[in-house]
Design a protein around this motif. Structure first.
Motif, mmCIF file in Angstrom:
data_model
loop_
_atom_site.group_PDB
_atom_site.id
_atom_site.type_symbol
_atom_site.label_atom_id
_atom_site.label_comp_id
_atom_site.label_asym_id
_atom_site.label_seq_id
_atom_site.Cartn_x
_atom_site.Cartn_y
_atom_site.Cartn_z
ATOM 1 N N THR A 132 0.830 -1.206 0.000
ATOM 2 C CA THR A 132 0.000 0.000 0.000
ATOM 3 C C THR A 132 0.860 1.249 0.000
ATOM 4 O OG1 THR A 132 -1.725 -1.157 1.199
ATOM 5 C CG2 THR A 132 -1.817 1.244 1.231
ATOM 6 N N SER A 133 1.930 1.218 0.833
ATOM 7 C CA SER A 133 2.841 2.360 0.901
ATOM 8 C C SER A 133 3.506 2.590 -0.445
ATOM 9 C CB SER A 133 3.889 2.109 1.988
ATOM 10 O OG SER A 133 4.857 3.129 1.989
ATOM 11 N N SER A 134 3.919 1.480 -1.091
ATOM 12 C CA SER A 134 4.582 1.589 -2.389
ATOM 13 C C SER A 134 3.634 2.144 -3.433
ATOM 14 C CB SER A 134 5.094 0.203 -2.816
ATOM 15 O OG SER A 134 6.053 -0.281 -1.894
ATOM 16 N N ILE A 135 2.356 1.659 -3.378
ATOM 17 C CA ILE A 135 1.378 2.158 -4.329
ATOM 18 C C ILE A 135 1.152 3.650 -4.123
ATOM 19 C CG2 ILE A 135 -1.061 2.043 -4.954
ATOM 20 C CD1 ILE A 135 -0.920 -0.966 -4.320
ATOM 21 N N SER A 136 1.057 4.075 -2.851
ATOM 22 C CA SER A 136 0.841 5.490 -2.544
ATOM 23 C C SER A 136 2.005 6.329 -3.037
ATOM 24 C CB SER A 136 0.650 5.672 -1.036
ATOM 25 O OG SER A 136 -0.478 4.966 -0.589
ATOM 26 N N ALA A 137 3.226 5.851 -2.771
ATOM 27 C CA ALA A 137 4.404 6.594 -3.203
ATOM 28 C C ALA A 137 4.450 6.670 -4.727
ATOM 29 C CB ALA A 137 5.661 5.930 -2.654
ATOM 30 N N ALA A 138 4.105 5.550 -5.359
ATOM 31 C CA ALA A 138 4.113 5.533 -6.823
ATOM 32 C C ALA A 138 3.048 6.469 -7.383
ATOM 33 C CB ALA A 138 3.882 4.108 -7.317
ATOM 34 N N ALA A 139 1.872 6.448 -6.734
ATOM 35 C CA ALA A 139 0.788 7.331 -7.193
ATOM 36 C C ALA A 139 1.189 8.786 -7.060
ATOM 37 C CB ALA A 139 -0.480 7.058 -6.382
ATOM 38 N N GLU A 140 1.850 9.105 -5.942
ATOM 39 C CA GLU A 140 2.269 10.497 -5.735
ATOM 40 C C GLU A 140 3.316 10.905 -6.767
ATOM 41 O OE1 GLU A 140 4.083 13.371 -2.202
ATOM 42 O OE2 GLU A 140 3.325 11.375 -1.732
ATOM 43 N N GLN A 141 4.248 9.987 -7.076
ATOM 44 C CA GLN A 141 5.259 10.283 -8.089
ATOM 45 C C GLN A 141 4.617 10.495 -9.456
ATOM 46 O OE1 GLN A 141 8.061 7.077 -7.913
ATOM 47 N NE2 GLN A 141 9.074 7.850 -6.054
ATOM 48 N N ASN A 142 3.635 9.654 -9.753
ATOM 49 C CA ASN A 142 2.933 9.800 -11.028
ATOM 50 C C ASN A 142 2.197 11.127 -11.114
ATOM 51 O OD1 ASN A 142 3.781 7.301 -11.966
ATOM 52 N ND2 ASN A 142 1.952 6.223 -11.229
ATOM 53 N N GLU A 143 1.547 11.517 -10.004
ATOM 54 C CA GLU A 143 0.805 12.774 -9.996
ATOM 55 C C GLU A 143 1.756 13.968 -10.094
ATOM 56 O OE1 GLU A 143 -2.127 12.942 -10.525
ATOM 57 O OE2 GLU A 143 -3.150 11.187 -9.723
#
Length: 346
Positions: free
Chosen positions: A22-33
């Motif tokens: 979940t943390s990785s997905i959140s970090a990835a989502a933030e990087q994408n945004e």
């Protein structure tokens, strides 16, 4: 027993794995945004004409927000109805992060609180980014009116003409509360593009008074010769430390105390930065973080100090809470009183 231990250990491991995922997905989502904004154009809407306090603050913020987002931030002035027209449009805009608005939070809350006909939005649904500043407001008059204190103004024996933009735009609702509080004979004249145009009208003697934030008042006192009578709030202005508040300048009865205190609470919402409803939380989080970095940049703060455009930063969560408290924590009787007061400026 050993089997139970193994099961628990597996459960812990699984939980840790899920949390990491979940943390990785959140970090990835933030990087994408964050990458999403790179090279794009973001429009920062101001619901008033050029030259007023909202416009000046937006133009000071834009280059810093451009830098933190790695985007081009352009100012777009959309005057009309005290900012309501622009806010209605913002409410219906695509939640893509490419259109933001610096909003008169006080006026927006009052409009919804009093069911203004022109208000077609719900404050509970906007994406909140930050409170940028929440300056107190001043009661100012033109030099032709020949009064310098509240005591003189209350007993002047003339009809007051207040300059304003829209039916609920801080200029007009502040004037309405002041007139009600001191039982003045008043006419609030709408239609000015913003506080800059209104101040010019007062300085020329076309209008008599202007209710305006102290950041703008400081400019209009220096350039337009307006005279400040009092700070309409609980705290003195940083620009006019010797100027009394209405609570200090006049002996108020219980009704007056409630009116001016309520106006002070609503005033505290100030200048807020919002996005259209329905924006993805990850994208909104990037905008929140970028704004916080921008307004806490030492160069931004130094520029604000030099230009006397100060920041009173409140987080997105705090801004949303303030807005909801104003809209919801009012009794039906108090709401009716506020509606009656503001109805007189339509």
């Amino acid at each position: 027993m050993a089997g139970v231990v193994v099961t628990r250990a597996c459960g812990v491991a699984l939980g840790m794995a899920l949390a990491f995922a979940t943390s990785s997905i959140s970090a990835a989502a933030e990087q994408n945004e964050q990458a999403y904004f790179a090279g794009k154009t973001v429009r920062l809407v101001v619901g008033f004409g050029p030259g007023g306090g909202y416009d000046l603050y937006a133009r000071m913020l834009a280059p810093y927000l451009s830098k933190t987002l790695n985007a081009t931030v352009l100012i777009e002035n959309r005057p009309g109805a005290g900012g309501l027209l622009a806010l209605n449009t913002m409410y219906m805009s695509p939640p893509d992060g490419l259109t933001l608005m610096i909003v008169n939070g006080t006026g927006a809350a009052f409009s919804q609180l009093t069911d203004q006909q022109g208000a077609r939005y719900d404050l509970s649904k906007f994406g909140y980014i930050a409170t940028l500043s929440a300056p107190p407001s001043l009661w100012t008059v033109g030099p032709h009116f020949q009064v310098k204190t509240i005591a003189e103004a209350i007993h002047v024996g003339k009809k007051w003409r207040w300059a304003a933009s829209g039916p609920v735009d801080s200029l007009s609702d502040g004037a309405a509360f002041t007139c009600e509080g001191f039982k003045l004979d008043c006419q609030v004249v709408l239609g000015y593009k913003g506080s800059n145009d209104a101040a010019l009208a007062v300085s020329r003697g076309e209008m008599d008074a202007l209710y305006v934030t102290d950041t703008s008042a400081n400019h209009y006192v220096q350039t337009n010769g307006l005279i400040p009578l009092a700070t309409v709030g609980r705290h003195r202005s940083r620009f006019f430390p010797d100027l009394p508040t209405v609570f200090e300048a006049a002996k108020l009865n219980a009704e007056q105390e409630w009116l001016f205190n309520f106006r002070h609470v609503v005033q505290s919402l100030g200048r807020i930065l919002v996005a259209p409803p329905g924006m993805a939380e990850s994208r909104l989080a990037v905008l929140e973080a970028a704004t916080q970095r921008s307004v806490q940049d030492p160069n931004f703060l130094a520029e604000g100090e030099k230009r006397q455009l100060y920041t009173d930063y409140v987080s997105a969560a705090g801004t949303r809470e303030n807005a909801m408290n104003i809209v919801t924590n009012v009794t039906p009787e108090q709401r009716k009183l506020v509606q009656d007061i503001l109805a007189r400026v339509r």
